[in-house]
Design a protein around this motif. Structure first.
Motif, short mmCIF file in Angstrom:
data_model
loop_
_atom_site.label_atom_id
_atom_site.label_comp_id
_atom_site.label_asym_id
_atom_site.label_seq_id
_atom_site.Cartn_x
_atom_site.Cartn_y
_atom_site.Cartn_z
N THR A 142 0.85 -1.19 0.00
CA THR A 142 0.00 0.00 0.00
C THR A 142 0.88 1.24 0.00
O THR A 142 1.86 1.30 0.75
CB THR A 142 -0.93 0.03 1.23
OG1 THR A 142 -1.74 -1.15 1.22
CG2 THR A 142 -1.83 1.25 1.20
N ALA A 143 0.56 2.19 -0.85
CA ALA A 143 1.34 3.42 -0.93
C ALA A 143 0.40 4.62 -0.98
O ALA A 143 -0.60 4.61 -1.71
CB ALA A 143 2.25 3.42 -2.16
N THR A 144 0.69 5.65 -0.21
CA THR A 144 -0.02 6.93 -0.28
C THR A 144 0.96 7.95 -0.83
O THR A 144 2.02 8.19 -0.24
CB THR A 144 -0.52 7.36 1.11
OG1 THR A 144 -1.37 6.33 1.64
CG2 THR A 144 -1.31 8.65 1.01
N TRP A 145 0.62 8.52 -1.97
CA TRP A 145 1.59 9.37 -2.67
C TRP A 145 0.87 10.51 -3.38
O TRP A 145 -0.35 10.67 -3.27
CB TRP A 145 2.43 8.53 -3.64
CG TRP A 145 1.64 7.94 -4.79
CD1 TRP A 145 0.52 7.20 -4.72
CD2 TRP A 145 1.95 8.07 -6.16
NE1 TRP A 145 0.09 6.84 -5.97
CE2 TRP A 145 0.96 7.36 -6.88
CE3 TRP A 145 2.96 8.72 -6.88
CZ2 TRP A 145 0.96 7.28 -8.27
CZ3 TRP A 145 2.96 8.63 -8.27
CH2 TRP A 145 1.97 7.91 -8.94
N ARG A 146 1.63 11.30 -4.14
CA ARG A 146 1.06 12.48 -4.80
C ARG A 146 0.13 12.12 -5.95
O ARG A 146 -0.69 12.92 -6.36
CB ARG A 146 2.19 13.38 -5.29
CG ARG A 146 3.02 13.93 -4.14
CD ARG A 146 4.08 14.90 -4.62
NE ARG A 146 4.90 15.35 -3.51
CZ ARG A 146 6.01 14.75 -3.11
NH1 ARG A 146 6.44 13.67 -3.75
NH2 ARG A 146 6.70 15.20 -2.08
N GLY A 147 0.26 10.92 -6.47
CA GLY A 147 -0.75 10.41 -7.37
C GLY A 147 -0.54 10.67 -8.84
O GLY A 147 0.16 11.58 -9.26
N ALA A 148 -1.17 9.82 -9.64
CA ALA A 148 -1.23 9.95 -11.09
C ALA A 148 -2.69 9.88 -11.49
O ALA A 148 -3.36 8.88 -11.27
CB ALA A 148 -0.42 8.84 -11.78
N GLU A 149 -3.21 10.97 -12.06
CA GLU A 149 -4.63 11.06 -12.33
C GLU A 149 -5.12 9.96 -13.28
O GLU A 149 -6.25 9.50 -13.18
CB GLU A 149 -4.97 12.43 -12.94
CG GLU A 149 -4.62 13.61 -12.06
CD GLU A 149 -3.20 14.11 -12.26
OE1 GLU A 149 -2.94 15.28 -11.94
OE2 GLU A 149 -2.36 13.33 -12.76
N GLY A 150 -4.26 9.54 -14.20
CA GLY A 150 -4.68 8.57 -15.20
C GLY A 150 -4.59 7.13 -14.77
O GLY A 150 -4.93 6.23 -15.54
N LEU A 151 -4.16 6.87 -13.55
CA LEU A 151 -3.98 5.50 -13.08
C LEU A 151 -5.32 4.79 -12.98
O LEU A 151 -6.30 5.36 -12.49
CB LEU A 151 -3.28 5.51 -11.72
CG LEU A 151 -2.69 4.19 -11.23
CD1 LEU A 151 -1.61 3.71 -12.17
CD2 LEU A 151 -2.12 4.37 -9.83
N ASP A 152 -5.37 3.54 -13.44
CA ASP A 152 -6.61 2.77 -13.40
C ASP A 152 -6.34 1.38 -12.84
O ASP A 152 -5.18 0.95 -12.72
CB ASP A 152 -7.23 2.67 -14.79
CG ASP A 152 -8.75 2.55 -14.74
OD1 ASP A 152 -9.29 2.36 -13.64
OD2 ASP A 152 -9.39 2.64 -15.80
N LEU A 153 -7.42 0.67 -12.54
CA LEU A 153 -7.29 -0.68 -11.98
C LEU A 153 -6.60 -1.62 -12.95
O LEU A 153 -6.68 -1.47 -14.17
CB LEU A 153 -8.68 -1.23 -11.65
CG LEU A 153 -9.43 -0.54 -10.51
CD1 LEU A 153 -10.84 -1.10 -10.40
CD2 LEU A 153 -8.70 -0.69 -9.19
N LEU A 154 -5.89 -2.61 -12.37
CA LEU A 154 -5.20 -3.67 -13.10
C LEU A 154 -4.00 -3.18 -13.89
O LEU A 154 -3.35 -3.96 -14.58
CB LEU A 154 -6.15 -4.44 -14.02
CG LEU A 154 -7.19 -5.30 -13.28
CD1 LEU A 154 -8.11 -5.98 -14.27
CD2 LEU A 154 -6.54 -6.32 -12.38
N GLN A 155 -3.69 -1.88 -13.82
CA GLN A 155 -2.42 -1.43 -14.35
C GLN A 155 -1.32 -1.81 -13.37
O GLN A 155 -1.59 -2.25 -12.25
CB GLN A 155 -2.44 0.09 -14.58
CG GLN A 155 -3.40 0.52 -15.68
CD GLN A 155 -3.39 2.02 -15.89
OE1 GLN A 155 -2.74 2.77 -15.18
NE2 GLN A 155 -4.13 2.47 -16.89
#
Length: 642
Positions: free
Chosen positions: A576-589
């Motif tokens: 599990t990671a909490t980070w600044r994020g990538a808006e385009g990230l989707d499941l199963l990537q």
């Protein structure tokens, strides 16, 4: 994005309060309606597949008569019966490019009236012509009503295929509510002239949605969660995504203002981060507090509605018939699509076409049937950010050529990679269900049924199990299916039918009517576990697959067992990671997650939680899977999948 650890977040949430896909009270009337504008024969093209037209009397996914597709199948239009004149009006218009636009009037202007059911605010009007042929109205009039009372009538000129009209222009501000004309119950659009001669008026859309955009000071926070069931354990199936939004109740518009009458469930919520859409959700609950200036709504994606749709069930149509999992998924999703007002798109992995079973699908909710298909085919069902329902086989998810996201202490607030020494599935138990056909079973009974000799009897019968009628007994007479006395009319499935017969002799007027036939059941079996599957690394773990009646043969159970053993020799370690994020990230990537000491692995993403509260953070959870050895199904190489 700025330098350092701070970046500017452009977040917004759109809520469609009056869009036609969920408006259950819209009513359309026209004085010159073309025959092909009949909504009842065109909705989803189900009742009249030979008719290829479009209509504003409901949502349809048809195409135009010349084969041209509609721009957006969620928005549909209307054709009139009257033609525009051959002679242009004296007035000439010019479009934005400076070109002259002639205007051809209608001798009998077609009028379309939209009734909203209950009062609603209006602000802008969108009138779409035919974008493929470049046809559109050059003059039209809009009349607004409050109940039966006339409110206003305005005429407009237009030089574009898509006309955006401000209905509030020239209306004094003291007659507006937060910029809207409120209390409107009916709107009539009268087409006065067209841009081409001798043409029918073709209106693609003639009223506006009420779409509010919330951002900056009106948007306090929102959170979107999408997850698969495969998180801490080996599991397959579908999970509905959710979204929670907290908004500023500016001018008390939610509990006193113009939105008060529109605060219903199933309104569509679309959140964005930096211009990237995170999906579409449908409101299931509102919380409008009287104690503060914020309101909250909780929404879910469309999968949740599948719990309320009962699937019709399916039996083989012929002896030995088998259908692929891909075909079965498509049939169930197509059925669900025909049961919802708004059509949706779906995508099923082609690899699921390699496995097949006898199509015994139960009469349960669409959600339950999809869950069974997932467990039998080792698949997931979820809604992507693009609103497409995806059916993904896990066989496709490994050996991706490039890791899409890299997470490390440099861009993460926290990283948790626990180590479990005892999470090793070195043995697998897969139950399967053997089909048993029991003939001469009592399927249906009516006590003291009243009939007379020579009287035609029609009885609708509905079964919950897999049944086939063999004979019907009534009084002293026994009517076999091969006789002229009895006919059975089957519906779209084996679960519904109508029994019709004419008794030729009966002992008395009231007798028990009993239906006999074959009943198909499934008895649970256990697949033996060979000794060569015992642990090779010292840990002793057993995984038991869920009971699933669609796993009907030992062969399919063995395939699932072998697949699980190849995937999980070292357990299902997660991160599990909490980070600044990538808006385009989707499941199963896939994502590479590194811990504080620089050690990293590739993880398949099974959960994404996006949180916006002035900033943007993203929590993801992934499952680490070992590399797949070269595998094939029916001679087809599935290593890495495409």
């Amino acid at each position: 994005m700025t330098d350092g650890n701070v970046r500017k977040i452009d977040a917004r949430v759109d809520i469609a309060y009056g869009n036609e896909e969920i408006a259950d009270a819209l009513k359309f009337e026209s004085d010159v309606k073309n025959e092909i504008s009949n909504y009842n024969s065109l909705f989803n093209n189900r009742n009249a597949p030979a008719v290829k037209a479009f209509t504003l009397e409901g949502n349809a996914d048809n195409v135009l008569s010349c084969g041209r597709a509609l721009i957006d199948p969620e928005i549909v239009g209307w054709w009139s019966t009257s033609f525009s004149s051959e002679i242009a009006e004296d007035t000439e218009l010019r479009n934005t490019g400076g070109e002259t636009v002639n205007s051809y009037p209608f001798a009998e202007p077609p009028t379309l009236t939209v009734g909203f059911g209950s009062s609603r605010p209006v602000k802008t009007l969108q009138v779409f012509g035919d974008p493929q042929l470049g046809e559109y109205p050059t003059r039209f009039a809009v009349t607004l009503f409050r109940g039966k009372e006339f409110y206003a009538r305005k005429e407009f000129t237009n030089t574009e295929v898509k006309a955006n009209i401000d209905l509030t222009a020239d209306v004094p501000s003291d007659r507006l509510s937060n910029g809207y004309i409120d209390g409107i119950t009916n709107m009539a659009v009268e087409i006065l002239a067209w841009n081409k001669p001798k043409r029918l008026s073709k209106i693609y859309r003639c009223y506006d949605d009420i779409i509010e955009q919330y951002k900056s000071d009106e948007l306090k926070c929102f959170e979107c969660i999408r997850e698969l069931p495969n998180t801490d354990e080996i599991a397959y199936g579908l999970v509905s995504g959710s979204c929670s939004v907290t908004l500023y109740n500016k001018d008390r518009k939610f509990d006193q203002g113009y939105l008060k009458e529109l605060m219903h469930i199933n309104k569509r919520v679309v959140p964005y981060i930096n211009g990237t859409k995170l999906g579409s959700f449908y409101i299931k609950e509102w919380d409008i507090s009287q104690n503060d200036m914020f309101v909250k709504c909780d929404a879910s994606d469309r999968l949740l509605d599948f719990r309320d749709i009962m699937y019709e069930g399916m039996m083989p149509k012929s002896s030995g018939e088998r259908l692929s999992f891909k075909t079965l998924f498509e049939k169930v999703l197509e059925y669900a699509g025909n049961s919802l007002l708004r059509a949706f798109s779906y995508s099923v992995d082609k690899l699921l076409g390699e496995w097949s079973i006898e199509p015994y699908l139960p009469r349960k909710s669409v959600w339950d049937v999809l869950q069974m298909l997932c467990e039998a085919s080792m698949s997931f069902v979820y809604v992507g950010k693009d609103d497409v329902i995806y059916v993904k086989s896990e066989l496709m998810q490994r050996q991706t050529p490039e890791i899409s996201v890299k997470i490390s202490p440099e861009n993460a607030f926290s990283v948790d990679i626990p180590f479990f020494a005892d999470m090793e599935a070195d043995r697998v138990k897969i139950p399967y269900f053997r089909k048993v056909v029991k003939p001469d079973q009592e399927l249906y009974r009516i006590n003291d049924f009243d009939a007379s000799e020579g009287q035609e009897v029609n009885i609708p019968v509905e079964f919950d199990k897999f049944c086939e009628i063999e004979r019907v007994e009534y009084g002293a007479g026994k009517f076999a299916l091969s006789t002229n006395d009895l006919t059975v009319k089957k519906d779209v499935s084996y679960f519904k039918c109508t029994i019709s017969f004419t008794p030729s002799r009966i002992d008395s007027n009231k007798k028990d009517l009993v239906v006999y036939g074959k009943e198909t059941t499934f008895e649970k079996q256990e697949l033996a576990i060979p000794e060569d599957t015992q642990s090779k690394s010292g840990a002793d773990g057993l995984y038991t697959h869920p009971d699933c009646e669609l796993i009907q043969t030992a062969d399919l159970a063995a395939k699932i067992r072998d697949r699980l053993l190849s995937l999980y020799p070292t357990g299902t370690r997660s991160a599990t990671a909490t980070w600044r994020g990538a808006e385009g990230l989707d499941l199963l990537q896939t994502a590479e997650i590194k811990g504080r000491y620089g050690d990293g692995e590739e993880y398949m993403i099974t959960q994404i939680k996006n949180t916006v509260d002035g900033g943007f953070k993203q929590e993801i959870k992934g499952v680490s899977l070992p590399p797949i050895q070269k595998q094939s199904i029916n001679g087809v190489d599935i290593t890495g999948g495409t």
